[in-house]
Design an enzyme around this catalytic site. Sequence first.
Site, mmCIF file in Angstrom:
data_model
loop_
_atom_site.group_PDB
_atom_site.id
_atom_site.type_symbol
_atom_site.label_atom_id
_atom_site.label_comp_id
_atom_site.label_asym_id
_atom_site.label_seq_id
_atom_site.Cartn_x
_atom_site.Cartn_y
_atom_site.Cartn_z
ATOM 1 C CG HIS A 278 12.541 -0.759 5.851
ATOM 2 N ND1 HIS A 278 11.354 -0.090 5.703
ATOM 3 C CD2 HIS A 278 12.699 -0.927 7.202
ATOM 4 C CE1 HIS A 278 10.811 0.133 6.890
ATOM 5 N NE2 HIS A 278 11.616 -0.348 7.815
ATOM 6 C CG HIS A 329 2.634 0.326 0.865
ATOM 7 N ND1 HIS A 329 2.209 -0.415 1.945
ATOM 8 C CD2 HIS A 329 3.612 1.143 1.320
ATOM 9 C CE1 HIS A 329 2.908 -0.053 3.010
ATOM 10 N NE2 HIS A 329 3.756 0.888 2.667
ATOM 11 C CG ASP A 388 8.968 5.807 0.072
ATOM 12 O OD1 ASP A 388 9.376 6.708 0.828
ATOM 13 O OD2 ASP A 388 8.805 4.638 0.452
#
Length: 450
Positions: A278, A329, A388
């Site tokens: 996560h 994703h 990210d």
Amino acid sequence: MGYNDKWELFSEKYKNLCTGHDVIPDSLFKEYGVNRGLRDINGNGVLTGLTNISRIDSFRMENGQKEPCDGKLWYRGYNVTDLVQHIPKDSFGFEKIAYLLLFGELPSAEEAKDFSELLAAGRELPTNFTRDVIMKASSKDIMNSMTRSILTLASYDDNLNSTEISNVILQCLNLISVFPMLAVYGYHAYNHYDRNESMYIHRPDPNLSTAENLLMMLRPDKKYTFLEAKVLDVALILHMEHGGGNNSTFTTRVVTSSGSDTYSAIAAAMSSLKGPKHGGANIKVMEMMDDIRNHVRDYSDKEEISQYLSKILAGEAFDNKGLIYGMGHAVYSLSDPRERVFKGFVEQLAKAKHREEDMLLYNNIETLAPELIAEKRKIYKGVSPNVDFYSGFVYDMLDIPVELYTPIFAIARIVGWSAHRLEEIVGMNKIIRPAYKSVMQERELPCDTL
């Protein structure tokens, strides 16, 4: 037999015996129509609730067919890209967007001022809390340190268990205020006691934004540039909220639905976020990028980069998992809107920090990786870089230690958690209790009973 020997014995017993009972055949999941991880066969989340806080768009309907599209993220009906782009270039937006998520409307100038002053006033920990709680048991795992601090703060709250909305709002705002302190002070305690470095604790400045205070409290000399704080502010906004279905937000709602207190709900969300599946994704990106730098000599040579990325995909390089981290994703298909709006700020910071060569490497990987993944894997919804992919690079340029990467995520995401806790209390009023189908076999007790 010694204590440790007994533990080793029972550990082996579990591996040899109990895992046989606990492994459930894949065929049974299909037989009973169970969606593992609350996801269907196409990777879509199983609908478990309704929310008015945010929305993620990754597909559109065309002629009755679901087609991938460029991603969009909405906060309270506003496109996040528009929100970021409309923040004045000479100011910060974290506090204003936090107000929006919590109260459902954009603040007026006066409301924004009052809200920022309220958060500033809340940046105060109980007397000796830093010494007696944060510094008493330092840890490299700052998420665990923060979670301990959150649960300890509950002891100072005279209205701990009240779920009256006014009380929950107050509790949430207080936690939003002190999260940067819990993170930074937790890191300084670890840096001093575990790494034998100097100790310094800077008090927050009520005249500074959340992003500015973060950098000021972290750095020995308290100094930072406006651009550094601006890019961090944007990062916090983009990580603030991401729908009710992500693991930590769903955890917040599950714990909230039981009637538990705010501190317990936020501590549970922290425990979820710290999981490497996560909140730790940007750390894996940074580790991968370091590995690529060690094996690619020319950052402008797309052929050389492509060859090494192919090795990573084949499980022959880096961590041998066959994954290019930062690509793809769980929800978005063609693009992650957070990555697209963030990239422009990343490029500005890279130029200011003289990291253009690293930026070139990131750009080339961003172009090459989706093409290589599409060639080698069955992709049903497209693949693109996610936020990210760049966030770790930004934190590195800001000289933020890797131990604080996930805590910074938490500093942003507690706003979303708080909004969902409030929505769960106001609109749901029913404990979340999903069903599990038992596939246990009944057995006869042997004659020589216990």
